[in-house]
Design an enzyme around this catalytic site. Structure first.
Site, PDB file in Angstrom:
ATOM      1  N   ASN A  45      40.845  37.333  49.751  1.00 23.38           N
ATOM      2  CA  ASN A  45      41.434  36.512  48.700  1.00 23.38           C
ATOM      3  C   ASN A  45      42.703  37.133  48.164  1.00 23.38           C
ATOM      4  OD1 ASN A  45      41.343  37.387  45.630  1.00 23.38           O
ATOM      5  ND2 ASN A  45      39.559  38.326  46.607  1.00 23.38           N
ATOM      6  N   CYS A 100      44.127  46.174  41.450  1.00 24.72           N
ATOM      7  CA  CYS A 100      44.328  44.887  42.107  1.00 24.72           C
ATOM      8  C   CYS A 100      45.461  44.938  43.109  1.00 24.72           C
ATOM      9  CB  CYS A 100      44.576  43.766  41.120  1.00 24.72           C
ATOM     10  SG  CYS A 100      44.547  42.222  42.025  1.00 24.72           S
ATOM     11  N   LYS A 159      37.699  50.408  36.958  1.00 22.85           N
ATOM     12  CA  LYS A 159      37.351  49.859  38.269  1.00 22.85           C
ATOM     13  C   LYS A 159      38.337  50.385  39.291  1.00 22.85           C
ATOM     14  CE  LYS A 159      36.117  45.631  40.598  1.00 22.85           C
ATOM     15  NZ  LYS A 159      35.745  44.237  40.351  1.00 22.85           N
ATOM     16  N   GLY A 171      32.628  40.915  50.278  1.00 23.61           N
ATOM     17  CA  GLY A 171      31.462  40.403  50.993  1.00 23.61           C
ATOM     18  C   GLY A 171      30.766  41.484  51.811  1.00 23.61           C
TER      19      GLY A 171
HETATM   20  C1  LIG Z   1      37.986  35.531  44.618  1.00 27.92           C
HETATM   21  C2  LIG Z   1      37.838  36.910  44.036  1.00 27.92           C
HETATM   22  C3  LIG Z   1      38.505  37.242  42.850  1.00 27.92           C
HETATM   23  C4  LIG Z   1      38.385  38.516  42.305  1.00 27.92           C
HETATM   24  N1  LIG Z   1      39.037  38.799  41.127  1.00 27.92           N
HETATM   25  C5  LIG Z   1      38.895  40.041  40.568  1.00 27.92           C
HETATM   26  C6  LIG Z   1      39.508  40.356  39.299  1.00 27.92           C
HETATM   27  O1  LIG Z   1      40.155  39.509  38.654  1.00 27.92           O
HETATM   28  N2  LIG Z   1      39.370  41.612  38.812  1.00 27.92           N
HETATM   29  C7  LIG Z   1      38.642  42.576  39.476  1.00 27.92           C
HETATM   30  O2  LIG Z   1      38.536  43.705  38.992  1.00 27.92           O
HETATM   31  N3  LIG Z   1      38.023  42.295  40.649  1.00 27.92           N
HETATM   32  C8  LIG Z   1      38.139  41.065  41.210  1.00 27.92           C
HETATM   33  N4  LIG Z   1      37.483  40.785  42.405  1.00 27.92           N
HETATM   34  C9  LIG Z   1      36.697  41.841  43.088  1.00 27.92           C
HETATM   35  C10 LIG Z   1      35.207  41.716  42.807  1.00 27.92           C
HETATM   36  O3  LIG Z   1      34.924  41.849  41.428  1.00 27.92           O
HETATM   37  C11 LIG Z   1      34.392  42.781  43.578  1.00 27.92           C
HETATM   38  O4  LIG Z   1      34.833  44.070  43.204  1.00 27.92           O
HETATM   39  C12 LIG Z   1      34.548  42.660  45.091  1.00 27.92           C
HETATM   40  O5  LIG Z   1      34.636  41.325  45.463  1.00 27.92           O
HETATM   41  C13 LIG Z   1      33.413  43.343  45.851  1.00 27.92           C
HETATM   42  O6  LIG Z   1      32.163  42.750  45.600  1.00 27.92           O
HETATM   43  P1  LIG Z   1      31.511  41.595  46.546  1.00 27.92           P
HETATM   44  O7  LIG Z   1      31.617  42.064  47.962  1.00 27.92           O
HETATM   45  O8  LIG Z   1      30.113  41.433  46.060  1.00 27.92           O
HETATM   46  O9  LIG Z   1      32.334  40.389  46.328  1.00 27.92           O
HETATM   47  C14 LIG Z   1      37.595  39.504  42.966  1.00 27.92           C
HETATM   48  C15 LIG Z   1      36.925  39.163  44.146  1.00 27.92           C
HETATM   49  C16 LIG Z   1      37.029  37.888  44.693  1.00 27.92           C
HETATM   50  C17 LIG Z   1      36.297  37.568  45.967  1.00 27.92           C
END
Ligand SMILES: Cc1cc2nc3c(=O)[nH]c(=O)nc-3n(C[C@H](O)[C@H](O)[C@H](O)COP(=O)(O)O)c2cc1C
Ligand SMILES: Cc1cc2nc3c(=O)[nH]c(=O)nc-3n(C[C@H](O)[C@H](O)[C@H](O)COP(=O)(O)OP(=O)(O)OC[C@H]3O[C@@H](n4cnc5c(N)ncnc54)[C@H](O)[C@@H]3O)c2cc1C
Ligand code: FES
Lengths: 279, 334
Positions: free
Chosen positions: B83, B146, B181, B233
């Site tokens: 993303n 980010c 983070k 993911g």
């Molecule tokens: C569409 C999307 C938007 C995200 N936006 C943020 C965000 O605004 N701030 C942040 O710290 N992490 C953001 N993340 C990261 C997630 O919080 C998380 O750290 C990451 O996706 C790993 O976890 P997962 O594999 O369970 O998704 C985003 C992830 C996705 C997929």
């Protein structure tokens, strides 16, 4: 933003997987209990996912083709990639997860029983490829209310094989104009050819019409051009990449004119006023 | 393989206690939902009882509202997705007036994820949220990682001294505890964790997305308009676990919120064993909006089966393998 029907997530079983011509197929899905998709409006969609483990994680978006009853509905699709490839092979009895119904449907041509105001204009439905399902559903609904003459269908494809589910339109008495690139069925050329003639005739006769279109982006762009140049209200049903379908991933942005540069296909759409789309 | 499998004595489900500590914080459950994958929570109320989750982290908030990136913004890849949303958000003020009241009413741990575009706006944002939150925010989760903002940001998440300075300034500006983070897009994750710990962060969230790309060979363009995006993911879980373990080993007892690819209760337990004190669920919420409750149920059942009564009995309990007997040309058994 109040929805007509609350969205939900539920399990369904594949009841049938019917091949049509041109690589299209229709999946009929049924849940054990009544589900929210039974109350779906034409233009609304569902996110579908099979039992695919840790891969093919996100649901895939499909317009509702028909809400048969409170438990059964259908979608029509074609193989585009990995997810739709798996769906092509699905057998009756296999299970899927559904989220829906999602989004906002088409504007209605006449006053609604629930009091919503319609446009009162004749609706020209313009469909191409996998853009057929929501318009087919819209026509079906209007026919069910004895309003077959509120719509006319303009439906285009590359060849005769790519025009599907037209028997139903004939049976319902919906006036339908077909177009194929190779002339194997209907008018030869793009669907915009007969549409242009129809729009010009309406202008001449002072007839109030509006356009609802769904199909490939180049077709939608051409339809917008035709409609807006003639001052005809035009609604486009759009497709964007979607991860969630209910407004949280912000992946499905649609560029628009207006106070903000983007709207969201899944919650603000998928049906948009052609004037606001920023392509 | 010489490592014996520990024999587990199951315990009854009722004796599994999910309430746990994250540094000074008390959590009802160690299962939270991740930033950017749960918006500001409202949409999920249609799918589940939000009061049963341990907490949630909001979409990243910046001092001013931000519009997102051009499309395409997302693309699904093998067991994951890329993303590049562009940190679109409603801004501090609208967050405090329009979004926070709903969250505060839930009575779960409210983590407000935030970021700035430079040093000053980071500190401003921490201060505004801390003051405007009026006790309704439990954690400010500072996103220094980010990959999707252009201006300057990259050093905050990758250079330990810079991260230290920024964290320290935000900790001083905020009454609310700060969790930083971290980005996995660094060569030494331990140095980053160490730096923010010394600056006063109460813990770290590990990991944000991994910088990635996918290409459409027909158009020869990236599948993402900004060329690169962040991978999330199940595809990233092995990398995330490794980083959680490295930090937990180097900084014993320092609270870690683990995330990356969690889909099941077993995934959560892996994170605990690696050293996480709580976890967040991200991408799974898109396809399964009620996932947090299913995963909570699965975790409880698995803990009961394995005889783990409390979360802290699992945290940082990774075992090792016994040394193999020395090699010899002739078997001692001969
Ligand atoms: C569409 C999307 C938007 C995200 N936006 C943020 C965000 O605004 N701030 C942040 O710290 N992490 C953001 N993340 C990261 C997630 O919080 C998380 O750290 C990451 O996706 C790993 O976890 P997962 O594999 O369970 O998704 C985003 C992830 C996705 C997929
Ligand atoms: C509101 C809406 C309604 C739709 N209705 C229909 C329909 O009735 N019939 C039909 O055949 N198709 C429809 N589509 C398109 C359908 O969602 C895609 O063809 C499908 O997601 C492709 O999945 P895949 O796994 O085969 O492709 P892959 O390329 O392997 O998918 C990768 C990712 O991209 C997404 N994706 C790929 N192509 C599209 C696309 N064109 N639009 C949105 N997302 C895409 C997928 O969801 C998936 O996340 C609709 C799309 C939207 C947004
Ligand atoms: S698909 Fe997630 S916000 Fe529209």
């Amino acid at each position: 933003m109040k929805r007509a029907v609350a969205m939900a997530q539920f399990q369904v079983e594949v009841v049938a997987n019917r091949a049509l011509t041109g690589g299209y197929f229709v999946l009929e899905l049924a849940s054990e209990q009544d589900n929210a998709v039974g109350g779906a409006q034409p233009g609304q969609f569902v996110m579908l996912r099979g039992e695919w483990g840790r891969d093919l994680l996100n649901g895939r978006a499909f317009s509702v083709l028909e809400a048969i009853d409170a438990r059964r509905f259908t979608v029509m699709l074609k193989v585009f990639g990995r997810g739709t490839g798996k769906m092509r092979e699905m057998q009756p009895g296999e299970r899927m997860t559904v989220t829906g119904p999602l989004g906002r449907g088409f504007p209605q041509p006449d006053a609604q029983p629930d009091g919503g105001a319609g446009s009162g204009r004749k609706q020209l439905l313009v469909a191409g490829g996998v853009g057929l399902p929501p318009l087919h559903f819209h026509a079906r609904r209007l026919v069910g209310r004895g309003k077959a003459d509120a719509v006319e269908m303009f439906y285009g494809g590359r060849s005769a094989a790519e025009l599907v589910l037209t028997e139903a339109l004939d049976e319902w008495g919906v006036q339908t104009v077909l177009a194929t690139d190779d002339g194997s069925r209907g008018v030869e050329g793009r669907v915009t050819v007969p549409l242009t003639a129809r729009l010009d005739a309406a202008a001449e006769a002072g007839e109030a019409v509006e356009i609802l279109a769904c199909g490939p982006t180049p077709m939608l762009a051409a339809v917008r051009e035709l409609g807006l140049a003639r001052g005809v209200p035009t609604s486009l049903c759009l497709e964007e990449m979607m991860a969630c379908g209910f407004g949280v991933c912000l992946g499905c942005a649609v560029p628009v004119y207006g106070p903000k540069p983007y709207k969201y296909c899944c919650t603000d759409g998928p049906v948009f006023d052609a004037k606001e789309v920023r392509w | 393989m010489s490592a014996p499998t520990p024999t587990a004595t199951p315990v009854p489900l009722e004796s599994v206690e999910l309430a746990c500590d994250f540094g000074p914080l008390k959590l009802r459950s160690p299962i939270l939902t991740a930033s950017g994958c749960f918006a500001y929570g409202q949409q999920f109320a249609e799918f589940m009882d939000l009061r049963q989750i341990g907490g949630l982290s909001t979409k990243g908030i910046s001092p001013l509202p931000r519009h997102g990136n051009p499309l395409p913004r997302i693309y699904e890849t093998a067991s994951g997705m890329i993303n590049s949303i562009g940190l679109e958000n409603v801004g501090c003020e609208a967050f405090l007036t329009e979004k926070l009241p709903f969250l505060a009413d839930l009575d779960v741990s409210v983590w407000v994820n935030f970021f700035g575009t430079d040093f000053e706006t980071y500190v401003d944002c921490a201060k505004t949220l801390s003051e405007g939150g009026e006790g309704r925010i439990d954690v400010l989760e500072m996103n220094i990682s980010c990959p999707n903002i252009k201006k300057g940001g990259i050093e905050f998440g990758t250079v330990p001294e810079v991260a230290h300075r920024l964290t320290k300034a935000c900790v001083e500006a905020s009454e609310v505890p700060i969790v930083v983070k971290l980005t996995p897009n660094v060569s030494d994750i331990v140095a980053m964790a160490q730096a923010v710990k010394e600056a006063g962060a109460i813990g770290v969230s590990l990991i944000n997305t991994i910088t990635a790309m996918a290409i459409d060979v027909r158009s020869r363009r990236s599948r993402i308009a900004t060329t690169y995006g962040g991978l999330s993911g199940p595809a990233i879980k092995p990398v995330a676990l490794r980083m959680v373990h490295q930090v937990a080993k180097a900084l014993p007892g320092f609270p870690i919120c683990g995330m990356g690819g969690i889909l099941t209760g077993e995934d959560v337990l892996e994170y605990f064993i690696a050293g996480a004190h709580c976890v967040q669920l991200g991408t799974i919420n898109f396809s399964e909006p009620g996932a947090a409750l299913r995963v909570t149920r699965e975790l409880r059942e698995l803990m009961a089966e394995l005889g783990i009564e409390r979360v802290q009995d699992a945290v940082a309990t990774l075992g090792g393998y016994e040394a193999e007997p020395a090699h010899a040309e002739v078997s001692p058994w001969a």
